[in-house]
Scaffold this motif. Sequence first.
Motif, mmCIF file in Angstrom:
data_model
loop_
_atom_site.group_PDB
_atom_site.id
_atom_site.type_symbol
_atom_site.label_atom_id
_atom_site.label_comp_id
_atom_site.label_asym_id
_atom_site.label_seq_id
_atom_site.Cartn_x
_atom_site.Cartn_y
_atom_site.Cartn_z
ATOM 1 N N LYS A 343 45.445 -7.334 -25.483
ATOM 2 C CA LYS A 343 45.137 -5.723 -25.481
ATOM 3 C C LYS A 343 44.011 -5.308 -24.852
ATOM 4 O O LYS A 343 43.915 -4.222 -24.011
ATOM 5 N N VAL A 344 43.069 -6.150 -24.571
ATOM 6 C CA VAL A 344 41.956 -5.993 -23.931
ATOM 7 C C VAL A 344 42.134 -5.996 -22.341
ATOM 8 O O VAL A 344 41.690 -4.860 -21.535
ATOM 9 N N ARG A 345 42.854 -6.822 -21.914
ATOM 10 C CA ARG A 345 43.462 -6.765 -20.572
ATOM 11 C C ARG A 345 44.177 -5.674 -20.193
ATOM 12 O O ARG A 345 44.165 -5.106 -19.225
ATOM 13 N N GLN A 346 45.171 -5.142 -21.104
ATOM 14 C CA GLN A 346 45.997 -4.213 -20.882
ATOM 15 C C GLN A 346 45.248 -2.884 -20.930
ATOM 16 O O GLN A 346 45.290 -1.874 -20.125
ATOM 17 N N ALA A 347 43.963 -2.948 -21.517
ATOM 18 C CA ALA A 347 43.027 -1.690 -21.417
ATOM 19 C C ALA A 347 42.610 -1.514 -20.009
ATOM 20 O O ALA A 347 42.435 -0.719 -19.775
ATOM 21 N N SER A 377 61.026 -6.393 -0.477
ATOM 22 C CA SER A 377 61.725 -7.537 -0.790
ATOM 23 C C SER A 377 63.350 -7.158 -1.032
ATOM 24 O O SER A 377 63.594 -6.336 -1.705
ATOM 25 N N GLU A 378 64.210 -8.299 -0.621
ATOM 26 C CA GLU A 378 65.456 -8.192 -1.152
ATOM 27 C C GLU A 378 65.621 -8.188 -2.608
ATOM 28 O O GLU A 378 66.830 -8.117 -3.168
ATOM 29 N N PHE A 379 64.576 -8.749 -3.140
ATOM 30 C CA PHE A 379 64.816 -9.175 -4.712
ATOM 31 C C PHE A 379 63.983 -7.887 -5.572
ATOM 32 O O PHE A 379 63.781 -8.214 -6.566
ATOM 33 N N THR A 380 63.809 -6.954 -4.938
ATOM 34 C CA THR A 380 63.250 -5.696 -5.634
ATOM 35 C C THR A 380 64.071 -5.193 -6.669
ATOM 36 O O THR A 380 65.213 -5.189 -6.568
ATOM 37 N N SER A 381 63.523 -4.307 -7.434
ATOM 38 C CA SER A 381 64.489 -3.569 -8.403
ATOM 39 C C SER A 381 63.409 -2.556 -9.272
ATOM 40 O O SER A 381 62.344 -2.612 -8.974
ATOM 41 N N GLU A 382 64.097 -1.457 -9.953
ATOM 42 C CA GLU A 382 63.311 -0.619 -10.673
ATOM 43 C C GLU A 382 62.411 -1.255 -11.656
ATOM 44 O O GLU A 382 61.282 -0.888 -11.758
ATOM 45 N N ALA A 383 62.908 -2.151 -12.429
ATOM 46 C CA ALA A 383 62.152 -2.892 -13.317
ATOM 47 C C ALA A 383 60.858 -3.733 -12.845
ATOM 48 O O ALA A 383 59.791 -3.656 -13.331
ATOM 49 N N ALA A 384 61.024 -4.224 -11.425
ATOM 50 C CA ALA A 384 60.065 -4.845 -10.853
ATOM 51 C C ALA A 384 58.952 -4.032 -10.102
ATOM 52 O O ALA A 384 57.612 -4.385 -9.941
ATOM 53 N N GLN A 385 59.134 -2.746 -10.075
ATOM 54 C CA GLN A 385 58.231 -1.524 -9.428
ATOM 55 C C GLN A 385 57.702 -0.621 -10.796
ATOM 56 O O GLN A 385 56.756 0.217 -10.304
ATOM 57 N N VAL A 386 57.769 -0.977 -11.775
ATOM 58 C CA VAL A 386 57.556 -0.154 -12.889
ATOM 59 C C VAL A 386 55.972 -0.173 -12.814
ATOM 60 O O VAL A 386 55.029 -1.393 -12.755
ATOM 61 N N VAL A 486 44.931 -19.841 -11.143
ATOM 62 C CA VAL A 486 43.430 -20.039 -11.483
ATOM 63 C C VAL A 486 43.125 -19.354 -12.761
ATOM 64 O O VAL A 486 42.167 -19.206 -13.365
ATOM 65 N N ALA A 487 43.897 -18.342 -13.178
ATOM 66 C CA ALA A 487 43.699 -17.906 -14.609
ATOM 67 C C ALA A 487 43.918 -18.619 -15.673
ATOM 68 O O ALA A 487 43.664 -18.565 -16.641
ATOM 69 N N GLY A 488 44.609 -19.894 -15.409
ATOM 70 C CA GLY A 488 44.953 -20.952 -16.810
ATOM 71 C C GLY A 488 45.814 -20.155 -17.454
ATOM 72 O O GLY A 488 45.908 -20.376 -18.716
ATOM 73 N N TYR A 489 46.748 -19.122 -16.993
ATOM 74 C CA TYR A 489 47.669 -18.642 -17.875
ATOM 75 C C TYR A 489 48.787 -19.613 -18.124
ATOM 76 O O TYR A 489 49.198 -20.191 -17.302
ATOM 77 N N SER A 490 49.470 -19.518 -19.462
ATOM 78 C CA SER A 490 50.710 -20.409 -19.623
ATOM 79 C C SER A 490 51.599 -19.669 -20.566
ATOM 80 O O SER A 490 51.107 -19.178 -21.543
ATOM 81 N N SER A 491 52.665 -19.213 -20.263
ATOM 82 C CA SER A 491 53.730 -18.600 -21.128
ATOM 83 C C SER A 491 54.946 -19.340 -20.978
ATOM 84 O O SER A 491 55.748 -19.362 -19.737
ATOM 85 N N PRO A 492 55.358 -19.944 -22.122
ATOM 86 C CA PRO A 492 56.794 -20.676 -21.923
ATOM 87 C C PRO A 492 58.066 -19.536 -21.335
ATOM 88 O O PRO A 492 58.875 -20.068 -20.717
ATOM 89 N N VAL A 517 60.417 -10.904 -15.258
ATOM 90 C CA VAL A 517 59.078 -11.470 -15.185
ATOM 91 C C VAL A 517 57.901 -10.483 -15.373
ATOM 92 O O VAL A 517 56.960 -10.487 -15.961
ATOM 93 N N VAL A 518 58.227 -9.354 -14.275
ATOM 94 C CA VAL A 518 57.321 -8.386 -14.067
ATOM 95 C C VAL A 518 57.077 -7.760 -15.602
ATOM 96 O O VAL A 518 55.739 -7.532 -15.952
ATOM 97 N N THR A 519 58.116 -7.395 -16.061
ATOM 98 C CA THR A 519 57.950 -6.745 -17.636
ATOM 99 C C THR A 519 57.119 -7.565 -18.624
ATOM 100 O O THR A 519 56.107 -7.082 -19.238
ATOM 101 N N LYS A 520 57.247 -8.966 -18.422
ATOM 102 C CA LYS A 520 56.186 -9.751 -19.434
ATOM 103 C C LYS A 520 55.074 -9.808 -18.889
ATOM 104 O O LYS A 520 53.933 -9.982 -19.648
ATOM 105 N N LEU A 521 54.921 -9.899 -17.726
ATOM 106 C CA LEU A 521 53.178 -10.111 -17.194
ATOM 107 C C LEU A 521 52.767 -9.014 -17.391
ATOM 108 O O LEU A 521 51.418 -8.939 -17.595
ATOM 109 N N GLN A 522 53.184 -7.709 -17.251
ATOM 110 C CA GLN A 522 52.530 -6.361 -17.912
ATOM 111 C C GLN A 522 52.221 -6.201 -19.081
ATOM 112 O O GLN A 522 51.525 -5.474 -19.609
ATOM 113 N N GLN A 523 52.969 -7.115 -19.996
ATOM 114 C CA GLN A 523 52.534 -7.175 -21.386
ATOM 115 C C GLN A 523 51.070 -8.213 -21.479
ATOM 116 O O GLN A 523 50.173 -8.117 -22.595
#
Length: 563
Positions: A343-347, A377-386, A486-492, A517-523
């Motif tokens: 929540k702090v990072r979202q803020a 990118s040829e792999f873009t989408s609406e979800a990837a650009q939210v 370098v963030a040391g981020y880990s998400s299964p 992936v983008v949806t999860k990263l923004q969480q």
Amino acid sequence: MTTRRLLSLLNRSSWSRGPRYAGAAVGVIALALIGTACSPVEPAGSDSGGSAQPSTGQDVFGDPADPAKVKPGGTLTVALSADPDKLDPTLSRSLYSRYVFHTMCEKLYDLGPDAKIVPQLATALPTISPDGLSLTIPLKQGVKFADGGTMDSNAVKVSIERGLTLAGSGRKSELGPIDKVETPDPNTVVIKLSKPFAPLTAALADRAGMVLSPAAVSKLGANFSTAPVCAGPFKFASRVAQNSIKVVKDPLYYDAAKVHLDAIEYRIITDSSIRSANLKSGDAQVADSLSTQDAPSLQGDSSMTVLQSQSLGYQGLTVNIANSNGIGNPLKQLDTPIAKEPKVRQAIALSIDREALVKSIFNNLNTVACSPVSPKSEFTSEAAQVCPPHDPAKAKQLLSEAGVTTPYKVTMITSNNPDSLRLAQALQAMVKEGGFDLVIKPVEYASLLDQQDRGDFELLQLGWSGRVDPDANIYNFVGSEGSQNVAGYSSPEIDKLLTDARQSTDKAERIKLYGDVVTKLQQDDPLIYMYRQRNLTGVSKKILGIQVYPDGVLRAAFAGFAQ
């Protein structure tokens, strides 16, 4: 946030270098912003190919040099915005080293101006087996390294295996699940995979695909960067740290007739206004990473061309979540609210007015970004650009829910060049409205790279120049095994999504997965994406053949002085 409001906030904020320094900086920044708000970039002059230069916002990649219009010889001087890190394709992490590598370390594959992959040291795109577990690559014959050795399948094997095994390699996760590299004959390489890996060909079109001299690798080992030897139009000559790098024409290059210059000297000039001044005075013929404040006057100068393209990468903020022991070592959670509480990072993400940044700081040349997937990118989408909204009130609410007392103090390291400091000042003003007290610690660029690797930061402002396959913009930085995480981020969950995308040969499936992936990263917000910068390069019309594609790499190897 309006431009006027941002200017007001900038004039009331400061950073951590003391009152005298901060006050002077605020004055300079405010003047720059006022100039930005009033100065459109005017189309002017003609490009190196003789056609009218398109207006700002349109791509200007530059044209190849016409041999009939250039004269042989001369030393090209490039004003470079930062000192490259190690001149070792296996260990390098900076965009600026890629400029130098372009002249002296060719790859199996390269990118064209349309960002399509084309053969370079290979003679054709890989032949991929039906199960996706074997890639066969035919090689050019008659290619010599700068030390006289022959470029063959064994050299490719040595280079790829070094990328997979050398301590500190930045290429390991880019190369994926390679099981072994086979050399059935000197002109053929067969790469065997334990699992299908869709991004591999794209990875071989960058540093992971550069072929190093086995003799130099054997002799120098991890010190290869002190005297790098590859196959390319130029060869390494000298380096003065924080000052200059020089490469000279390699007579052993297989297509030496295409090389017009005797030498290229990269001079490190971190201040963008000084780079532009050197370009105008003739002390340099090329200046990379133009400031959005300097671009208007240069485009209005009939003796100059401004090359421009939209980056495939991004600029953003990296939060140190669990990089306590240094990159490549076991993760250890930091005991800070910003590291422990999404929540702090979202803020912070909600506190940033990306539109205001682009308009007020960057003259509308850059574009808003909330994702590592380029809209091109040829792999873009609406979800990837939210994009999350700018909502400082919601940011304060999230901080309250996280049990954080406001203003919440967070320290950010950033490069100490004027453009980075100007951005940092704007961010400091913006996030204050969301409940943050942002302390800015400017450091020299090479030190910044060292600090991020050591995990010696709380918040880091840095970007990525971008790659044609989204995997190279994401996995390295947020995959649990990413070689630049370098963030040391880990998400299964993220790991599974990225692994599925890597192994899929179905384009529609990969598009869906990257959107997820983008949806999860923004969480979770381990990286907070802010904008995509426009690659702006100033070029004197005395030099022909300079090109810059969307990958951001300055291509100068086949340039020459105009007759």
